[in-house]
Design an enzyme around this catalytic site. Structure first.
Site, PDB file in Angstrom:
ATOM      1  N   CYS A   1      -8.453  -2.400   7.634  1.00 15.91           N
ATOM      2  CA  CYS A   1      -7.773  -1.911   7.427  1.00 15.91           C
ATOM      3  C   CYS A   1      -6.306  -1.013   6.919  1.00 15.91           C
ATOM      4  CB  CYS A   1      -6.503  -3.260   6.052  1.00 15.91           C
ATOM      5  SG  CYS A   1      -6.805  -4.749   6.759  1.00 15.91           S
TER       6      CYS A   1
ATOM      7  N   GLU B   1       1.188  -0.988   0.245  1.00 15.25           N
ATOM      8  CA  GLU B   1       0.038   0.313  -0.463  1.00 15.25           C
ATOM      9  C   GLU B   1       1.271   1.560  -0.177  1.00 15.25           C
ATOM     10  OE1 GLU B   1      -3.061  -0.036  -0.528  1.00 15.25           O
ATOM     11  OE2 GLU B   1      -3.689  -1.841   0.106  1.00 15.25           O
TER      12      GLU B   1
ATOM     13  N   ARG C   1     -18.570  -1.730   4.708  1.00 11.01           N
ATOM     14  CA  ARG C   1     -19.441  -1.632   4.319  1.00 11.01           C
ATOM     15  C   ARG C   1     -20.303  -2.694   4.538  1.00 11.01           C
ATOM     16  NH1 ARG C   1     -19.426  -5.788   0.911  1.00 11.01           N
ATOM     17  NH2 ARG C   1     -16.997  -5.526   0.932  1.00 11.01           N
TER      18      ARG C   1
HETATM   19  N1  PCA Z   1      -8.557  -7.315   6.117  1.00 12.04           N
HETATM   20  C1  PCA Z   1      -9.726  -6.471   6.339  1.00 12.04           C
HETATM   21  C2  PCA Z   1      -9.785  -6.136   7.409  1.00 12.04           C
HETATM   22  C3  PCA Z   1      -9.068  -7.096   8.747  1.00 12.04           C
HETATM   23  C4  PCA Z   1      -8.373  -7.478   7.315  1.00 12.04           C
HETATM   24  O1  PCA Z   1      -7.552  -9.055   7.580  1.00 12.04           O
HETATM   25  C5  PCA Z   1      -9.259  -5.463   5.392  1.00 12.04           C
HETATM   26  O2  PCA Z   1      -8.944  -5.072   4.208  1.00 12.04           O
HETATM   27  O3  PCA Z   1      -9.378  -3.405   6.162  1.00 12.04           O
END
Ligand code: PCA
Length: 217
Positions: free
Chosen positions: A146, A83, A93
Site C-alpha cells: 500500500c 494517509e 513482513r
Molecule cells: N493492504 C496492504 C497491501 C494490500 C492491501 O490491501 C498494505 O496495507 O500494504
C-alpha cells in the site's frame, strides 16, 4: 474519447491468506460513477510490489486521471484512515502475492525520500466526520504494497500540474473480523460511502483546510 476528467480509484486483491479484500469490494462499487463532473475508473491492483507498479504506470498513461486515490486494507485499524505521507521504501513482513519479499529497497531508486498526499486530507477528514463516519489522519501507510502504491502514485504525478493523489486505508469487513476475536471492522456500504465523500470533497477543495488532527504517538 470522453473529455470528462477521470478519477483513478484503485483497490487490491486479497493477500495474507484472506479470501476477500475490502478495498477492491468498496472501490469496484464506485466504478463508472460520475461525481462532481468526474468519472470514476476503478482498477484492481495485485498485492505485488512489481506487478502493482507496472499496472499503475499503464493505467496512468492510458487514463491521464485528474485525481488518483489508492485504497487498501489495514486489518486492525478501526476507522477510515487518510494517509498523510508515503515513503520511498519497501520493507515486507510477509511475501507479496508474487512471493517477493523486498527488504529495505526503494520504491523508485533515486527518487525523494517521501511525498505528502496532495489531496485535501483535513477537509476530507472533516467531511467524513460531518457525514457520521469514523475517520482519522494516519502518518504512516506502512512499508508494504500500500505504501508502495501510495508513493508511486505521488511520484508519477509529482510534475503533472493540477493532478492530485492520495491513499486511504480501510478496516476489515465485519465478516473478516468475525474470524478474529475483537478485531474492529466497518461495513462495506459505509466504506464505499466514505470513499465517495472523500472524492467529492477532494474535487470541491483545491486548498486544504487548516484543521488540527495531529497525534502524540
Ligand atoms: N493492504 C496492504 C497491501 C494490500 C492491501 O490491501 C498494505 O496495507 O500494504
Amino acid at each position: 474519447m470522453s473529455t470528462v476528467p477521470r478519477i483513478l480509484l484503485t483497490g487490491f486483491d486479497p493477500f495474507g491468506g484472506e479470501s476477500i479484500n475490502p478495498s477492491w469490494e468498496a472501490v469496484r462499487a464506485l466504478h463508472g460513477k460520475r461525481i462532481g463532473g468526474h468519472r470514476i475508473v476503478s482498477l484492481q491492483l495485485p498485492t505485488e510490489f512489481a506487478g502493482s507498479l507496472r499496472m499503475l504506470r499503464t493505467a496512468v498513461r492510458e487514463l491521464t486521471p485528474a485525481i488518483l486515490l489508492g485504497v487498501g486494507q489495514a486489518g486492525g485499524r478501526s476507522q477510515l484512515s487518510i494517509e498523510r505521507v508515503a515513503i520511498n521504501l519497501q520493507d515486507a513482513r510477509i511475501p507479496d502475492n508474487a512471493n517477493a519479499l523486498p527488504i529495505d529497497e526503494p520504491v523508485i531508486a533515486g527518487a525523494p525520500a517521501a511525498y505528502f498526499s496532495t489531496l485535501p486530507i483535513k477537509a476530507m477528514l472533516a467531511a467524513l466526520h460531518a457525514q457520521g463516519l469514523p475517520a482519522e489522519i494516519s502518518n504512516s501507510a506502512g512499508t508494504y504494497v500500500c505504501n508502495h502504491i501510495a508513493y508511486a502514485m505521488l511520484h508519477l504525478v509529482a510534475r503533472k500540474r493540477g493532478v492530485r493523489a492520495g491513499f486511504i486505508h480501510i478496516p476489515y469487513l465485519p465478516a473478516q473480523a468475525a474470524q478474529r476475536h475483537g478485531s474492529p471492522s466497518m461495513a462495506l456500504a459505509d466504506v464505499a460511502r466514505g470513499l465517495e465523500i472523500a472524492l467529492r470533497t477532494a474535487i470541491a477543495t483545491p486548498l486544504d483546510h487548516k484543521l488540527g488532527a495531529g497525534k502524540l504517538d
